[in-house]
Motif scaffolding. Structure first.
Motif, PDB file in Angstrom:
ATOM      1  N   GLN A  59       2.283 -10.026  -5.258  1.00 62.12           N
ATOM      2  CA  GLN A  59       2.125 -10.654  -3.946  1.00 62.12           C
ATOM      3  C   GLN A  59       0.784 -10.292  -3.305  1.00 62.12           C
ATOM      4  OE1 GLN A  59       5.473  -9.688  -1.458  1.00 62.12           O
ATOM      5  NE2 GLN A  59       6.835 -11.156  -2.464  1.00 62.12           N
ATOM      6  N   GLU A  60       0.362  -9.043  -3.462  1.00 56.79           N
ATOM      7  CA  GLU A  60      -0.921  -8.625  -2.893  1.00 56.79           C
ATOM      8  C   GLU A  60      -2.087  -9.282  -3.638  1.00 56.79           C
ATOM      9  OE1 GLU A  60      -4.100  -6.791  -0.901  1.00 56.79           O
ATOM     10  OE2 GLU A  60      -2.074  -7.391  -0.345  1.00 56.79           O
ATOM     11  N   ILE A  61      -1.989  -9.371  -4.951  1.00 56.28           N
ATOM     12  CA  ILE A  61      -3.045 -10.037  -5.725  1.00 56.28           C
ATOM     13  C   ILE A  61      -3.133 -11.506  -5.314  1.00 56.28           C
ATOM     14  CG2 ILE A  61      -3.745 -10.775  -8.043  1.00 56.28           C
ATOM     15  CD1 ILE A  61      -2.467  -8.150  -9.081  1.00 56.28           C
ATOM     16  N   ASP A  62      -1.981 -12.162  -5.183  1.00 52.72           N
ATOM     17  CA  ASP A  62      -1.966 -13.562  -4.758  1.00 52.72           C
ATOM     18  C   ASP A  62      -2.569 -13.724  -3.365  1.00 52.72           C
ATOM     19  OD1 ASP A  62      -0.754 -14.206  -7.114  1.00 52.72           O
ATOM     20  OD2 ASP A  62       1.244 -14.540  -6.268  1.00 52.72           O
ATOM     21  N   ARG A  63      -2.221 -12.811  -2.464  1.00 51.38           N
ATOM     22  CA  ARG A  63      -2.743 -12.885  -1.090  1.00 51.38           C
ATOM     23  C   ARG A  63      -4.266 -12.859  -1.093  1.00 51.38           C
ATOM     24  NH1 ARG A  63      -5.003 -10.069   2.700  1.00 51.38           N
ATOM     25  NH2 ARG A  63      -5.130  -8.179   1.416  1.00 51.38           N
ATOM     26  N   GLN A  64      -4.848 -11.936  -1.874  1.00 54.66           N
ATOM     27  CA  GLN A  64      -6.305 -11.834  -1.901  1.00 54.66           C
ATOM     28  C   GLN A  64      -6.949 -13.040  -2.589  1.00 54.66           C
ATOM     29  OE1 GLN A  64      -8.514  -8.309  -2.517  1.00 54.66           O
ATOM     30  NE2 GLN A  64      -6.778  -6.916  -2.228  1.00 54.66           N
ATOM     31  N   ILE A  65      -6.363 -13.477  -3.703  1.00 57.65           N
ATOM     32  CA  ILE A  65      -6.939 -14.610  -4.434  1.00 57.65           C
ATOM     33  C   ILE A  65      -6.922 -15.866  -3.568  1.00 57.65           C
ATOM     34  CG2 ILE A  65      -6.493 -16.225  -6.345  1.00 57.65           C
ATOM     35  CD1 ILE A  65      -5.859 -13.809  -8.102  1.00 57.65           C
ATOM     36  N   LEU A  66      -5.822 -16.120  -2.890  1.00 56.69           N
ATOM     37  CA  LEU A  66      -5.718 -17.318  -2.061  1.00 56.69           C
ATOM     38  C   LEU A  66      -6.603 -17.226  -0.811  1.00 56.69           C
ATOM     39  CD1 LEU A  66      -1.882 -18.035  -2.275  1.00 56.69           C
ATOM     40  CD2 LEU A  66      -3.724 -19.223  -3.471  1.00 56.69           C
ATOM     41  N   SER A  67      -6.611 -16.060  -0.171  1.00 58.35           N
ATOM     42  CA  SER A  67      -7.400 -15.932   1.062  1.00 58.35           C
ATOM     43  C   SER A  67      -8.896 -15.978   0.780  1.00 58.35           C
ATOM     44  CB  SER A  67      -7.038 -14.637   1.798  1.00 58.35           C
ATOM     45  OG  SER A  67      -7.354 -13.499   1.013  1.00 58.35           O
ATOM     46  N   ASN A  68      -9.324 -15.533  -0.398  1.00 58.16           N
ATOM     47  CA  ASN A  68     -10.749 -15.536  -0.744  1.00 58.16           C
ATOM     48  C   ASN A  68     -11.200 -16.814  -1.447  1.00 58.16           C
ATOM     49  OD1 ASN A  68     -11.230 -12.950   0.288  1.00 58.16           O
ATOM     50  ND2 ASN A  68     -10.607 -11.965  -1.614  1.00 58.16           N
ATOM     51  N   TYR A  69     -10.264 -17.705  -1.745  1.00 57.89           N
ATOM     52  CA  TYR A  69     -10.595 -18.930  -2.483  1.00 57.89           C
ATOM     53  C   TYR A  69     -11.523 -19.819  -1.655  1.00 57.89           C
ATOM     54  CZ  TYR A  69      -9.814 -22.794  -5.750  1.00 57.89           C
ATOM     55  OH  TYR A  69      -9.978 -23.788  -6.697  1.00 57.89           O
ATOM     56  N   HIS A  70     -12.640 -20.198  -2.236  1.00 59.59           N
ATOM     57  CA  HIS A  70     -13.603 -21.052  -1.536  1.00 59.59           C
ATOM     58  C   HIS A  70     -13.184 -22.512  -1.693  1.00 59.59           C
ATOM     59  CE1 HIS A  70     -17.547 -22.312   0.044  1.00 59.59           C
ATOM     60  NE2 HIS A  70     -17.452 -23.293  -0.833  1.00 59.59           N
ATOM     61  N   LEU A  71     -12.921 -23.184  -0.582  1.00 59.04           N
ATOM     62  CA  LEU A  71     -12.517 -24.592  -0.606  1.00 59.04           C
ATOM     63  C   LEU A  71     -13.746 -25.495  -0.622  1.00 59.04           C
ATOM     64  CD1 LEU A  71      -9.582 -24.475   1.975  1.00 59.04           C
ATOM     65  CD2 LEU A  71      -9.425 -24.486  -0.534  1.00 59.04           C
ATOM     66  N   HIS A  72     -13.822 -26.358  -1.628  1.00 58.43           N
ATOM     67  CA  HIS A  72     -14.925 -27.303  -1.768  1.00 58.43           C
ATOM     68  C   HIS A  72     -14.547 -28.633  -1.122  1.00 58.43           C
ATOM     69  CE1 HIS A  72     -16.979 -24.650  -4.601  1.00 58.43           C
ATOM     70  NE2 HIS A  72     -15.827 -24.489  -5.224  1.00 58.43           N
ATOM     71  N   ALA A  73     -15.530 -29.522  -1.024  1.00 61.88           N
ATOM     72  CA  ALA A  73     -15.265 -30.860  -0.490  1.00 61.88           C
ATOM     73  C   ALA A  73     -14.188 -31.565  -1.306  1.00 61.88           C
ATOM     74  CB  ALA A  73     -16.553 -31.677  -0.486  1.00 61.88           C
ATOM     75  N   SER A  74     -14.192 -31.367  -2.615  1.00 62.25           N
ATOM     76  CA  SER A  74     -13.190 -32.002  -3.481  1.00 62.25           C
ATOM     77  C   SER A  74     -11.780 -31.580  -3.091  1.00 62.25           C
ATOM     78  CB  SER A  74     -13.462 -31.659  -4.952  1.00 62.25           C
ATOM     79  OG  SER A  74     -13.535 -30.250  -5.135  1.00 62.25           O
ATOM     80  N   ASN A  75     -11.592 -30.305  -2.752  1.00 62.60           N
ATOM     81  CA  ASN A  75     -10.282 -29.813  -2.319  1.00 62.60           C
ATOM     82  C   ASN A  75      -9.865 -30.454  -1.000  1.00 62.60           C
ATOM     83  OD1 ASN A  75     -11.745 -26.897  -3.454  1.00 62.60           O
ATOM     84  ND2 ASN A  75      -9.919 -27.675  -4.479  1.00 62.60           N
ATOM     85  N   LYS A  76     -10.809 -30.508  -0.055  1.00 59.36           N
ATOM     86  CA  LYS A  76     -10.502 -31.042   1.280  1.00 59.36           C
ATOM     87  C   LYS A  76     -10.179 -32.532   1.221  1.00 59.36           C
ATOM     88  CE  LYS A  76     -13.545 -27.641   3.477  1.00 59.36           C
ATOM     89  NZ  LYS A  76     -14.797 -27.446   4.238  1.00 59.36           N
ATOM     90  N   ILE A  77     -10.936 -33.270   0.423  1.00 59.08           N
ATOM     91  CA  ILE A  77     -10.690 -34.713   0.295  1.00 59.08           C
ATOM     92  C   ILE A  77      -9.306 -34.954  -0.303  1.00 59.08           C
ATOM     93  CG2 ILE A  77     -11.415 -36.817  -0.910  1.00 59.08           C
ATOM     94  CD1 ILE A  77     -14.309 -35.611  -0.792  1.00 59.08           C
ATOM     95  N   ALA A  78      -8.982 -34.207  -1.360  1.00 56.52           N
ATOM     96  CA  ALA A  78      -7.691 -34.377  -2.030  1.00 56.52           C
ATOM     97  C   ALA A  78      -6.525 -34.061  -1.096  1.00 56.52           C
ATOM     98  CB  ALA A  78      -7.623 -33.487  -3.273  1.00 56.52           C
ATOM     99  N   ALA A  79      -6.729 -33.098  -0.196  1.00 54.63           N
ATOM    100  CA  ALA A  79      -5.667 -32.677   0.716  1.00 54.63           C
ATOM    101  C   ALA A  79      -5.665 -33.464   2.023  1.00 54.63           C
ATOM    102  CB  ALA A  79      -5.811 -31.186   1.014  1.00 54.63           C
ATOM    103  N   GLY A  80      -6.638 -34.368   2.187  1.00 53.89           N
ATOM    104  CA  GLY A  80      -6.706 -35.151   3.412  1.00 53.89           C
ATOM    105  C   GLY A  80      -7.231 -34.373   4.603  1.00 53.89           C
TER     106      GLY A  80
END
Length: 371
Positions: free
Chosen positions: A304-325
Motif C-alpha cells: 500500500q505504501e509503495i502504491d501510494r508513492q508510485i501513484l502520487s509521484n506519477y507524472h500525468l501527460h496530456a495523453s492521460n488528461k485527454i483520455a480521462a476527459g
C-alpha cells in the motif's frame, strides 16, 4: 548442485573476468548474427544473409574489440541509448533523484510499463547524475534465446526463474531473495518491477507476493520490518506520454474481454521489446520516491505504501488528461496526436486504449480523495 564459492552463478550478472569469453561466444553465435543482420538490413537479409552475416560480424567485432569490463560494455550501450532517446522521445525528465545518496545502495521497486525501457531509463538518469547503474531483475521467460540471456547479463541483469514449479520454485525464490539482499549489502542497487508482467491497463499495483519473496531467505534472522529497512526500498514511477506498445496491449485486452483469452505469439515478448525501444514515447518522466523507513508489519501494508508513492509521484501527460476527459492546459495539437493514436487500433479496442491512458488520472485522483 550449488557452487559454494559462487552460489548465485546461474542467475547473477556476468563479471569483468567473464566478458571476453561471452563476447567471443556472441560473435560466433549464428542466431545472434542472423538477428542483428535482419534488424540492420531487413530487406536484404532474407536473400543475402549469407553474404551480410560475415560483414556484420566484422563490424560488431570492431565495436566490442576494446570492451574488457562490464563498465566498458555499458558505456557502449550508453552510446546507443543516447541516440535512441534523441530519436524516440521529445524530452526525458526526472524528479527526486537529488534526494538519493550516490554512495548508498537502494532497492528500486518500479511500476512496469515497458519490458526493457523501464529499467533502462532508471539507469540512464542515474548515469547522467554520475551514479552507478543498477542490477536489473528479468524473467527467464524473456531469455529463451541464449544470446539474449548473454546480452542482458552483460548489462547487469540477473535472472528471475519463473518457469520452475513446486519445490524448485520455492528454492529459486529463496535464492532470488538471498541474492537481492546480498547485492544491497554489497553496495549494488537493484531494479525490480512491482508485479510480474506489465500493467497493460494502466493500473499500477504492487503484488504483495513480490514483497514476500524479499523476506523468504531471511525469516530466521530478522523480522519483516527489519528486512524492509535493511533493503532501503525506493518506489519509482515511470510515465510515458505515449506507450509504443499501446496498440498491442489494447488489442490483447480487447481479445480477452471479447473471447475470454488471448494467445501470445512465440516471439511476441521480443517484438514488444524491439517496439518499446524503437517506438515514439513523447515525454518520459522518471520520479524517484522516498526511502521507505516505517515499520510495515506485512507485505500487504508495504504494498500500500509503495502504491501510494508510485501513484502520487506519477507524472500525468496530456495523453492521460485527454483520455480521462480532464483537458486543462491541453493543446489542440496534443488532442490531434491522441486521436491519431486511437486510429491505430480497431474500433472495439479503442476504449481499451483510452482507458489505459485514463487510469493513472483516475487512480491519482482517488488517492487524493478527488472524485
Amino acid at each position: 548442485m550449488v557452487d559454494q564459492q559462487d552460489p548465485f552463478k546461474e542467475i547473477r550478472p556476468y563479471r569483468d573476468n567473464e566478458v571476453a569469453d561471452v563476447l567471443s561466444s556472441l560473435l560466433n553465435d549464428y542466431e545472434f548474427l542472423s538477428a542483428v543482420t535482419q534488424y540492420q538490413f531487413p530487406k536484404w537479409s532474407r536473400h543475402a544473409g549469407w553474404l551480410l552475416r560475415p560483414l556484420v560480424r566484422l563490424a560488431l567485432a570492431g565495436k566490442v574489440g576494446e570492451v574488457e569490463t562490464i563498465r566498458d560494455f555499458q558505456e557502449l550501450v550508453a552510446s546507443y541509448m543516447r541516440k535512441m532517446i534523441s530519436r524516440t522521445t521529445t524530452r526525458l525528465t526526472c524528479s527526486g533523484i537529488d534526494q538519493l545518496d550516490p554512495e548508498d545502495a537502494y532497492l528500486f521497486i518500479s511500476n512496469h510499463r515497458d519490458i526493457a525501457m523501464d529499467p533502462a531509463f532508471v539507469n540512464w538518469v542515474r548515469y547522467q547524475y554520475g551514479m552507478d547503474t543498477v542490477r536489473i531483475a528479468i524473467g527467464d521467460n524473456l531469455l529463451r534465446k541464449p544470446y539474449v540471456s548473454d546480452i542482458m547479463r552483460l548489462n547487469k541483469s540477473f535472472i528471475v526463474n519463473r518457469s520452475a514449479s513446486g519445490r524448485e520454485m520455492m528454492k529459486a525464490l529463496t535464492q532470488l531473495s538471498d541474492y537481492i539482499d546480498h547485492s544491497i549489502q554489497a553496495g549494488e542497487s537493484i531494479w525490480l518491477a512491482q508485479r510480474e508482467g506489465r500493467a497493460k491497463d494502466g493500473n499500477d499495483q504492487t503484488d504483495p507476493t513480490i514483497l514476500k519473496m524479499l523476506y523468504m531467505a531471511h525469516r530466521k534472522q530478522r523480522s519483516f520490518p527489519e528486512q524492509v529497512k535493511r533493503l532501503s526500498i525506493v518506489p519509482v514511477s515511470i510515465s510515458y506520454e505515449y506507450d509504443p506498445c499501446d496498440a498491442l496491449k489494447a488489442n490483447e485486452l480487447h481479445a480477452k474481454a471479447t473471447h475470454g483469452f488471448y494467445e501470445k505469439g512465440q516471439y511476441e515478448d521480443i517484438d514488444s521489446i524491439v517496439k518499446g525501444i524503437t517506438g515514439n514515447k513523447g515525454h518520459v518522466h522518471v520520479a524517484f520516491g522516498d526511502v521507505i523507513e516505517g515499520d510495515f508489519e506485512s507485505p500487504e501494508a508495504l504494498a500500500q505504501e509503495i502504491d501510494r508513492q508510485i501513484l502520487s509521484n506519477y507524472h500525468l501527460h496530456a495523453s492521460n488528461k485527454i483520455a480521462a476527459g480532464v483537458e486543462d492546459s491541453v493543446s489542440a495539437e496534443e488532442r490531434a496526436q491522441f486521436d491519431e493514436r486511437l486510429q491505430l487500433v480497431a474500433d472495439g479496442a479503442q476504449d481499451m486504449l483510452r482507458q489505459m491512458y485514463a487510469n493513472p488520472v483516475h487512480n491519482k485522483r482517488a488517492l487524493q480523495g478527488v472524485l
